[in-house]
Design a protein around this motif. Structure first.
Motif, PDB file in Angstrom:
ATOM      1  N   PRO A 114       0.781  -1.241   0.000  1.00  0.00           N
ATOM      2  CA  PRO A 114       0.000   0.000   0.000  1.00  0.00           C
ATOM      3  C   PRO A 114       0.809   1.287   0.000  1.00  0.00           C
ATOM      4  O   PRO A 114       0.501   2.217  -0.768  1.00  0.00           O
ATOM      5  CB  PRO A 114      -0.852  -0.121   1.270  1.00  0.00           C
ATOM      6  N   VAL A 115       1.819   1.420   0.854  1.00  0.00           N
ATOM      7  CA  VAL A 115       2.577   2.680   0.908  1.00  0.00           C
ATOM      8  C   VAL A 115       3.392   2.851  -0.376  1.00  0.00           C
ATOM      9  O   VAL A 115       3.476   3.956  -0.933  1.00  0.00           O
ATOM     10  CB  VAL A 115       3.481   2.726   2.146  1.00  0.00           C
ATOM     11  N   LEU A 116       3.963   1.757  -0.871  1.00  0.00           N
ATOM     12  CA  LEU A 116       4.687   1.818  -2.139  1.00  0.00           C
ATOM     13  C   LEU A 116       3.735   2.166  -3.276  1.00  0.00           C
ATOM     14  O   LEU A 116       4.088   2.939  -4.185  1.00  0.00           O
ATOM     15  CB  LEU A 116       5.362   0.468  -2.402  1.00  0.00           C
ATOM     16  N   PHE A 117       2.539   1.623  -3.240  1.00  0.00           N
ATOM     17  CA  PHE A 117       1.518   1.924  -4.242  1.00  0.00           C
ATOM     18  C   PHE A 117       1.221   3.423  -4.262  1.00  0.00           C
ATOM     19  O   PHE A 117       1.189   4.063  -5.329  1.00  0.00           O
ATOM     20  CB  PHE A 117       0.263   1.117  -3.906  1.00  0.00           C
ATOM     21  N   ALA A 118       1.019   4.010  -3.075  1.00  0.00           N
ATOM     22  CA  ALA A 118       0.748   5.442  -2.987  1.00  0.00           C
ATOM     23  C   ALA A 118       1.932   6.260  -3.490  1.00  0.00           C
ATOM     24  O   ALA A 118       1.760   7.283  -4.171  1.00  0.00           O
ATOM     25  CB  ALA A 118       0.415   5.816  -1.545  1.00  0.00           C
ATOM     26  N   ALA A 119       3.148   5.811  -3.169  1.00  0.00           N
ATOM     27  CA  ALA A 119       4.347   6.532  -3.618  1.00  0.00           C
ATOM     28  C   ALA A 119       4.468   6.507  -5.131  1.00  0.00           C
ATOM     29  O   ALA A 119       4.764   7.534  -5.771  1.00  0.00           O
ATOM     30  CB  ALA A 119       5.589   5.916  -2.976  1.00  0.00           C
ATOM     31  N   LEU A 120       4.236   5.347  -5.734  1.00  0.00           N
ATOM     32  CA  LEU A 120       4.321   5.230  -7.195  1.00  0.00           C
ATOM     33  C   LEU A 120       3.270   6.106  -7.873  1.00  0.00           C
ATOM     34  O   LEU A 120       3.531   6.720  -8.915  1.00  0.00           O
ATOM     35  CB  LEU A 120       4.143   3.769  -7.621  1.00  0.00           C
ATOM     36  N   ARG A 121       2.089   6.155  -7.267  1.00  0.00           N
ATOM     37  CA  ARG A 121       1.031   7.017  -7.817  1.00  0.00           C
ATOM     38  C   ARG A 121       1.517   8.450  -7.929  1.00  0.00           C
ATOM     39  O   ARG A 121       1.334   9.100  -8.958  1.00  0.00           O
ATOM     40  CB  ARG A 121      -0.210   6.953  -6.925  1.00  0.00           C
ATOM     41  N   TYR A 122       2.176   8.948  -6.879  1.00  0.00           N
ATOM     42  CA  TYR A 122       2.570  10.357  -6.883  1.00  0.00           C
ATOM     43  C   TYR A 122       3.931  10.596  -7.521  1.00  0.00           C
ATOM     44  O   TYR A 122       4.264  11.748  -7.808  1.00  0.00           O
ATOM     45  CB  TYR A 122       2.458  10.940  -5.484  1.00  0.00           C
ATOM     46  N   ASP A 123       4.712   9.559  -7.767  1.00  0.00           N
ATOM     47  CA  ASP A 123       5.865   9.707  -8.654  1.00  0.00           C
ATOM     48  C   ASP A 123       5.380  10.189 -10.025  1.00  0.00           C
ATOM     49  O   ASP A 123       5.894  11.160 -10.592  1.00  0.00           O
ATOM     50  CB  ASP A 123       6.593   8.370  -8.838  1.00  0.00           C
ATOM     51  N   ILE A 124       4.372   9.482 -10.525  1.00  0.00           N
ATOM     52  CA  ILE A 124       3.837   9.787 -11.857  1.00  0.00           C
ATOM     53  C   ILE A 124       3.046  11.090 -11.838  1.00  0.00           C
ATOM     54  O   ILE A 124       3.270  11.991 -12.657  1.00  0.00           O
ATOM     55  CB  ILE A 124       2.950   8.629 -12.353  1.00  0.00           C
ATOM     56  N   ALA A 125       2.121  11.199 -10.891  1.00  0.00           N
ATOM     57  CA  ALA A 125       1.258  12.387 -10.840  1.00  0.00           C
ATOM     58  C   ALA A 125       2.077  13.646 -10.586  1.00  0.00           C
ATOM     59  O   ALA A 125       1.790  14.708 -11.165  1.00  0.00           O
ATOM     60  CB  ALA A 125       0.206  12.218  -9.751  1.00  0.00           C
ATOM     61  N   GLY A 126       3.104  13.567  -9.746  1.00  0.00           N
ATOM     62  CA  GLY A 126       3.922  14.739  -9.444  1.00  0.00           C
ATOM     63  C   GLY A 126       4.670  15.248 -10.658  1.00  0.00           C
ATOM     64  O   GLY A 126       4.752  16.460 -10.889  1.00  0.00           O
TER      65      GLY A 126
ATOM     66  N   ILE B  38      -0.184  14.869   1.320  1.00  0.00           N
ATOM     67  CA  ILE B  38       0.172  13.809   0.375  1.00  0.00           C
ATOM     68  C   ILE B  38       0.644  12.567   1.126  1.00  0.00           C
ATOM     69  O   ILE B  38      -0.016  11.522   1.079  1.00  0.00           O
ATOM     70  CB  ILE B  38       1.264  14.269  -0.614  1.00  0.00           C
ATOM     71  N   ALA B  39       1.759  12.642   1.861  1.00  0.00           N
ATOM     72  CA  ALA B  39       2.347  11.445   2.463  1.00  0.00           C
ATOM     73  C   ALA B  39       1.462  10.841   3.553  1.00  0.00           C
ATOM     74  O   ALA B  39       1.067   9.666   3.467  1.00  0.00           O
ATOM     75  CB  ALA B  39       3.739  11.768   3.008  1.00  0.00           C
TER      76      ALA B  39
ATOM     77  N   GLU C 271       0.795  22.111  -5.373  1.00  0.00           N
ATOM     78  CA  GLU C 271       0.408  20.712  -5.557  1.00  0.00           C
ATOM     79  C   GLU C 271       1.534  19.906  -6.200  1.00  0.00           C
ATOM     80  O   GLU C 271       1.834  18.787  -5.776  1.00  0.00           O
ATOM     81  CB  GLU C 271      -0.854  20.622  -6.427  1.00  0.00           C
ATOM     82  N   ALA C 272       2.170  20.441  -7.220  1.00  0.00           N
ATOM     83  CA  ALA C 272       3.216  19.707  -7.936  1.00  0.00           C
ATOM     84  C   ALA C 272       4.378  19.339  -7.024  1.00  0.00           C
ATOM     85  O   ALA C 272       4.791  18.175  -6.937  1.00  0.00           O
ATOM     86  CB  ALA C 272       3.709  20.531  -9.125  1.00  0.00           C
ATOM     87  N   TRP C 273       4.906  20.326  -6.314  1.00  0.00           N
ATOM     88  CA  TRP C 273       6.069  20.065  -5.465  1.00  0.00           C
ATOM     89  C   TRP C 273       5.689  19.250  -4.230  1.00  0.00           C
ATOM     90  O   TRP C 273       6.490  18.426  -3.763  1.00  0.00           O
ATOM     91  CB  TRP C 273       6.738  21.383  -5.070  1.00  0.00           C
TER      92      TRP C 273
ATOM     93  N   GLY D 271       5.950  14.387  -1.196  1.00  0.00           N
ATOM     94  CA  GLY D 271       5.178  13.339  -0.537  1.00  0.00           C
ATOM     95  C   GLY D 271       5.515  11.959  -1.064  1.00  0.00           C
ATOM     96  O   GLY D 271       5.611  10.992  -0.298  1.00  0.00           O
ATOM     97  N   ALA D 272       5.714  11.855  -2.385  1.00  0.00           N
ATOM     98  CA  ALA D 272       6.103  10.568  -2.974  1.00  0.00           C
ATOM     99  C   ALA D 272       7.438  10.104  -2.409  1.00  0.00           C
ATOM    100  O   ALA D 272       7.613   8.930  -2.055  1.00  0.00           O
ATOM    101  CB  ALA D 272       6.171  10.688  -4.487  1.00  0.00           C
ATOM    102  N   GLY D 273       8.402  11.024  -2.302  1.00  0.00           N
ATOM    103  CA  GLY D 273       9.703  10.666  -1.746  1.00  0.00           C
ATOM    104  C   GLY D 273       9.602  10.201  -0.306  1.00  0.00           C
ATOM    105  O   GLY D 273      10.244   9.213   0.089  1.00  0.00           O
ATOM    106  N   LEU D 274       8.791  10.881   0.496  1.00  0.00           N
ATOM    107  CA  LEU D 274       8.605  10.480   1.890  1.00  0.00           C
ATOM    108  C   LEU D 274       7.970   9.098   1.986  1.00  0.00           C
ATOM    109  O   LEU D 274       8.369   8.271   2.829  1.00  0.00           O
ATOM    110  CB  LEU D 274       7.743  11.512   2.616  1.00  0.00           C
ATOM    111  N   MET D 275       6.996   8.833   1.139  1.00  0.00           N
ATOM    112  CA  MET D 275       6.342   7.522   1.175  1.00  0.00           C
ATOM    113  C   MET D 275       7.285   6.418   0.714  1.00  0.00           C
ATOM    114  O   MET D 275       7.231   5.289   1.228  1.00  0.00           O
ATOM    115  CB  MET D 275       5.055   7.551   0.353  1.00  0.00           C
TER     116      MET D 275
END
Length: 305
Positions: free
Chosen positions: A33-45, A78-79, A186-188, A193-197
């Motif tokens: 789950p946490v990796l899933f959320a991080a990957l989501r915001y890698d792309i979205a960010g 985010i995180a 939002e972008a930054w 947040g992706a990095g923290l997750m």
């Protein structure tokens, strides 16, 4: 014509944000789950930052207050929000129930604002609305007095914590007032947040890239959340925020559970319980109590428009 356009975009936003809860529920079966959320915001960010570069002049923070706002957004909105939400949805909480709990965010935001922002004093009505909304949460959780820490209660508590983290973050960013364009913030925040997750995921023995089961469901869920629910969703949100203002756009939170329930039923065969419906209605009543003046003002504008 503009009014019809706004209604169509509002329903579209509610649909994609509501169905996002179903996509999370489907995806956490195959991605930690946490990796899933991080990957989501890698792309979205990355997508959101690209949009910010094109759409606004000040696409990166240049002041200490601006960076502070980004840090608050990245940590809380985010995180913390998404880590708790995604972990919560690994348990026995339906897409609709998760969406209803997240719909508590506008009420919690008002409560935090009354406590943390000096220009918004605490009133008895605020506490009344909060109390009503929390009764709705209790109804939705439906705890067994003899077994308070069931998996369902723990999962719903994590989602409730996610809503609280988002609400607190939104108030703290207002307190800092870094004067950032919302696209920039939002972008930054997404990238931070992706990095923290990712850091949290690496620290968890239950998560790793090797545990991901890449299949059609996992790929579609990740793509839908990153591109449609996040990138496209926020572009529609930015447009509607300018046209409708913060009160009307907040109502998306109360339409999204309908689409969460429908998508959860159609795709995941989830049943809608009476506790979820009643909890939603009570939470919405709490929102109306807290935001009574703003809601009355918006209704007045509709009647005269």
């Amino acid at each position: 014509m503009s009014r019809y356009r706004n209604v169509a975009l509002f329903l579209f936003l509610a649909a994609i944000w509501g169905s996002a809860f179903m996509a999370i529920k489907a995806g956490v079966e195959f991605i930690p789950p946490v990796l899933f959320a991080a990957l989501r915001y890698d792309i979205a960010g990355v997508l959101m930052l690209g949009y910010a570069v094109v759409a606004v002049d000040d696409w990166y923070p240049t002041t200490r207050a601006g960076w502070t706002e980004v840090v608050i957004g990245g940590v809380f909105m985010i995180a913390a929000y998404h880590a708790l939400l995604f972990v919560g949805e690994t348990g026995p909480v339906s897409s609709a129930a998760a969406a209803v709990l997240v719909a508590l965010s506008p009420v919690l935001t008002t409560a935090f604002a009354r406590l943390l922002l000096p220009e918004e004093p605490v009133t008895a009505t605020t506490w009344l609305g909060m109390g009503v909304a929390l009764v709705g949460v209790a109804v939705l959780m439906n705890p067994d007095p003899e077994r308070l820490l069931t998996d369902a209660v723990v999962s719903k508590s994590l989602v409730f914590g996610a809503a609280a983290a988002f609400a607190l973050g939104s108030v703290l960013t207002r307190r800092v007032n870094g004067d950032l364009r919302i696209e920039t913030m939002e972008a930054w925040s997404m990238l931070l947040g992706a990095g923290l997750m990712h850091a949290v995921s690496v620290a968890m023995p239950s998560e790793s890239f090797a545990m991901i089961e890449w299949n059609a469901t996992a790929i579609l869920a990740l793509a839908y959340l990153a591109v449609v629910a996040s990138a496209v969703g926020f572009l529609v949100y930015f447009d509607l925020l300018d046209r409708l203002g913060p009160v009307e756009i907040n109502m998306v939170s109360y339409v999204a559970p309908v689409f969460a329930a429908l998508s959860g039923w159609l795709v995941l065969d989830e049943a809608l319980t009476l506790y979820t419906v009643v909890g939603f209605l009570v939470i919405f009543a709490g929102f109306v109590v807290v935001k009574r003046r703003a809601v009355a003002r918006e209704i007045g504008l509709l009647n005269t428009g």
